[in-house]
Write an enzyme that holds these catalytic residues in place. Structure first.
Site, PDB file in Angstrom:
ATOM      1  N   LYS A  54     -31.610  16.215 -93.618  1.00  0.00           N
ATOM      2  CA  LYS A  54     -32.467  17.317 -94.068  1.00  0.00           C
ATOM      3  C   LYS A  54     -32.334  17.491 -95.575  1.00  0.00           C
ATOM      4  CE  LYS A  54     -32.411  19.660 -89.647  1.00  0.00           C
ATOM      5  NZ  LYS A  54     -31.721  20.567 -88.717  1.00  0.00           N
ATOM      6  N   GLN A  98     -27.663  25.439 -88.866  1.00  0.00           N
ATOM      7  CA  GLN A  98     -27.662  24.309 -87.931  1.00  0.00           C
ATOM      8  C   GLN A  98     -27.024  24.728 -86.603  1.00  0.00           C
ATOM      9  OE1 GLN A  98     -29.064  21.181 -88.566  1.00  0.00           O
ATOM     10  NE2 GLN A  98     -28.640  20.814 -86.409  1.00  0.00           N
ATOM     11  N   ASP A 121     -36.826  27.771 -89.239  1.00  0.00           N
ATOM     12  CA  ASP A 121     -36.716  27.212 -87.885  1.00  0.00           C
ATOM     13  C   ASP A 121     -37.610  27.971 -86.904  1.00  0.00           C
ATOM     14  OD1 ASP A 121     -35.290  24.929 -87.339  1.00  0.00           O
ATOM     15  OD2 ASP A 121     -33.340  25.917 -87.192  1.00  0.00           O
TER      16      ASP A 121
END
Ligand code: NAD
Length: 297
Positions: A54, A98, A121
């Site tokens: 990422k 994460q 997200d």
């Protein structure tokens, strides 16, 4: 009939290119550089690989990447403190924590502490509610990638019958909401669904997010249907490198479907591309600038 293969790698490259163009425009015309902060708690090997990837892709498209690696025994108070700091940092437009988090941390509490406008997200409860009620939201990356591919390969989705297999919060449910928003007739199948082959019979679109290798058989698929395989299942092969397979039995499905995503090389590459797209979108919204075309739901 042999299905068209939907090349997720090529499509993700196109999305990254569009993101890079928009980033360049934001820098040149508005003096703004989108920034993505990724927070990793602990040393889970798979998470470390994702976070590295990422960060690299963020920099490759011209955005700023801020990585925060915290020890596995980080307390909830410490983690919430960092999130608060990132929430008020004007250089940070997107925040991603994460997952999974170590067991002593409350995932829902942590995710809902992120400023919803920076929740790239799309897991914050207010983004979930906004998506469900048709308001502007940050949309979870994997279903957003699936939607982009479906729009590209099917054109107008209006009136098509779509079956989503799986009802998770990160894939199945938001996927169903997105398809509904594009005016599909949506059925959500799950572990208690009776007679799945019968349910799939009329499906013009199938999105499989089950987590079971080769679960959806070609004979269940309506001829010509578009099949999006979200599943990533590792098949261990003794001493050889593990093989990745999807939730769809690719060999039988490709003989019946009109178009199908392979695993690997289908949905997977689109997920990070959509994270970058969401970060640019969040940046544009933060500065009240026009949003990039074709990168939002
Ligand atoms: P999950 O375990 O949270 O959900 C699985 C869903 O499958 C559940 O809702 C369950 O009801 C349903 N299910 C289980 N057995 C079933 C059956 N027999 N019939 C019908 N439905 C059944 O999984 P998830 O997080 O949604 O992920 C699904 C798959 O997608 C996994 O393989 C995961 O690795 C993969 N995934 C890929 C990406 C990507 O970037 N490509 C992202 C997220 C998840």
């Amino acid at each position: 009939m042999t299905a068209r293969i939907i090349d997720g790698r090529a499509f993700a490259a196109t999305v990254r290119e569009r993101v890079a163009q928009h980033v360049s425009l934001l820098k040149q015309e508005h003096g703004v550089t989108p920034g993505l902060a990724v927070v990793l708690v602990g040393e889970d090997p798979a998470s470390q690989v994702y976070v590295r990837s990422k960060g690299k892709q963020t920099v490759d498209v011209g955005m700023n990447s801020y990585e925060h690696r915290l020890a596995a025994d980080t307390t909830e108070t410490e983690l919430l403190g960092l999130i608060q700091q990132l929430n008020v940092d004007p250089a940070v437009h997107g925040i991603l924590v994460q997952l999974p988090l170590p067991a002593h941390l409350n995932e829902a509490l942590v995710i809902n502490a992120i400023d919803a406008a920076k929740d790239v997200d799309g897991f914050h409860i207010s983004n979930v509610g906004r998506l469900a009620t048709g308001q502007k939201a940050m949309v979870p990356c994997t279903p957003l990638g699936c939607l982009m591919m479906l729009r590209e390969y099917c054109g107008d989705l209006s009136g098509l019958n779509a079956v989503v297999i799986g009802r998770s919060n990160i894939v199945g449910k938001p996927m169903a909401q997105l398809l509904l928003k594009d005016s599909c007739t949506v059925t959500v199948a799950h572990s208690r669904t009776r007679n799945l082959p019968e349910v799939l019979k009329g499906a013009d679109i199938i999105v499989a997010a089950v987590g079971r290798p080769g679960f959806v058989l070609g004979e269940w698929i309506k001829p010509g249907a578009t099949v999006i395989d979200v599943g990533i299942n590792r098949i261990e092969q003794g001493d050889a490198k593990a093989r990745l397979v999807g939730d769809v039995d690719f060999d039988s499905a490709r003989e019946i479907a009109g178009a199908i995503t392979p695993v690997p090389g289908g949905v997977g590459p689109m997920t990070i591309a959509c994270l970058l797209a969401n970060t640019v979108t969040a940046c544009c919204r933060a500065h009240a600038l026009p949003e990039p075309v074709g990168l939002v739901a």
